[in-house]
Design a protein around this motif. Structure first.
Motif, PDB file in Angstrom:
ATOM      1  N   LYS A  32      -5.636 -64.160  44.539  1.00 23.69           N
ATOM      2  CA  LYS A  32      -6.412 -62.999  44.127  1.00 23.69           C
ATOM      3  C   LYS A  32      -7.807 -63.463  43.749  1.00 23.69           C
ATOM      4  CE  LYS A  32      -2.315 -60.633  42.537  1.00 23.69           C
ATOM      5  NZ  LYS A  32      -1.567 -60.134  41.428  1.00 23.69           N
ATOM      6  N   GLN A  33      -8.778 -62.684  44.187  1.00 21.61           N
ATOM      7  CA  GLN A  33     -10.151 -63.046  43.883  1.00 21.61           C
ATOM      8  C   GLN A  33     -10.433 -62.826  42.411  1.00 21.61           C
ATOM      9  OE1 GLN A  33     -12.752 -60.810  46.454  1.00 21.61           O
ATOM     10  NE2 GLN A  33     -13.232 -62.657  47.599  1.00 21.61           N
ATOM     11  N   LYS A  34     -11.104 -63.792  41.826  1.00 25.50           N
ATOM     12  CA  LYS A  34     -11.516 -63.662  40.441  1.00 25.50           C
ATOM     13  C   LYS A  34     -12.803 -62.859  40.405  1.00 25.50           C
ATOM     14  CE  LYS A  34      -9.635 -68.120  39.113  1.00 25.50           C
ATOM     15  NZ  LYS A  34      -9.956 -69.469  38.627  1.00 25.50           N
ATOM     16  N   GLU A  35     -12.937 -62.062  39.356  1.00 25.72           N
ATOM     17  CA  GLU A  35     -14.189 -61.337  39.208  1.00 25.72           C
ATOM     18  C   GLU A  35     -15.268 -62.318  38.807  1.00 25.72           C
ATOM     19  OE1 GLU A  35     -14.790 -57.726  37.079  1.00 25.72           O
ATOM     20  OE2 GLU A  35     -12.773 -57.036  37.551  1.00 25.72           O
ATOM     21  N   PRO A  36     -16.388 -62.274  39.490  1.00 22.81           N
ATOM     22  CA  PRO A  36     -17.455 -63.200  39.128  1.00 22.81           C
ATOM     23  C   PRO A  36     -18.016 -62.856  37.748  1.00 22.81           C
ATOM     24  CG  PRO A  36     -18.210 -61.669  40.804  1.00 22.81           C
ATOM     25  CD  PRO A  36     -16.747 -61.420  40.609  1.00 22.81           C
TER      26      PRO A  36
END
Length: 143
Positions: free
Chosen positions: A97-101
């Motif tokens: 899952k992509q981490k929120e920048p």
């Protein structure tokens, strides 16, 4: 032109199905859908390749046919293989899952203290002038 997918060959400038290898591709899809792992399905199909290569074969939409390549497998089989692959990936916990920048906070206003020294060396004067700069920005980005 790029690499010709497994199961095809070029004749007179056109892609045609190589029946021997195309049957191996069909067997690969059938074995994978029957529950075999990628490497086991490849062994059953007689395909010698690495795990990543087999994964690319199972996701290669050219096997459905397009303007240049004729179809080797049907859309239902391809969709079932995609769904099975997604199910296995989730079951094994391999979904990244992509981490929120993090939101970067940049200073938007500055304050400079009053200059009290005058130096002869211009480099030292510039260093002194920059040392007088203070930022006036809170960590949440507001002023």
């Amino acid at each position: 032109m790029s690499h010709i997918p497994y199961g095809y060959r070029i004749e007179n400038g056109k892609a045609v199905i190589d029946e021997k290898t195309a049957e191996q591709v069909r067997t690969l899809f059938e074995a994978y859908l029957s529950g075999d792992s990628m490497s086991t399905a490849a062994d059953k199909a007689g395909i010698k390749s690495f795990h990543a290569g087999i994964g690319r074969m199972l996701t290669n939409a050219r096997y459905l046919g397009d303007g240049f390549y004729p179809a080797i497998i049907d859309a239902d089989t391809f969709a079932a293989a995609e769904a099975e692959r997604a199910r296995r990936v989730e079951k094994l916990g391999r979904i990244q899952k992509q981490k929120e920048p993090e939101k970067a906070v940049f200073p938007t206003s500055f304050c400079i203290r009053e200059r009290t020294e005058q130096l002869d060396d211009p480099f030292e004067q510039a260093e002194y002038a920059y040392s007088l700069i203070e930022t006036e920005v809170k960590t949440d980005g507001s002023q």
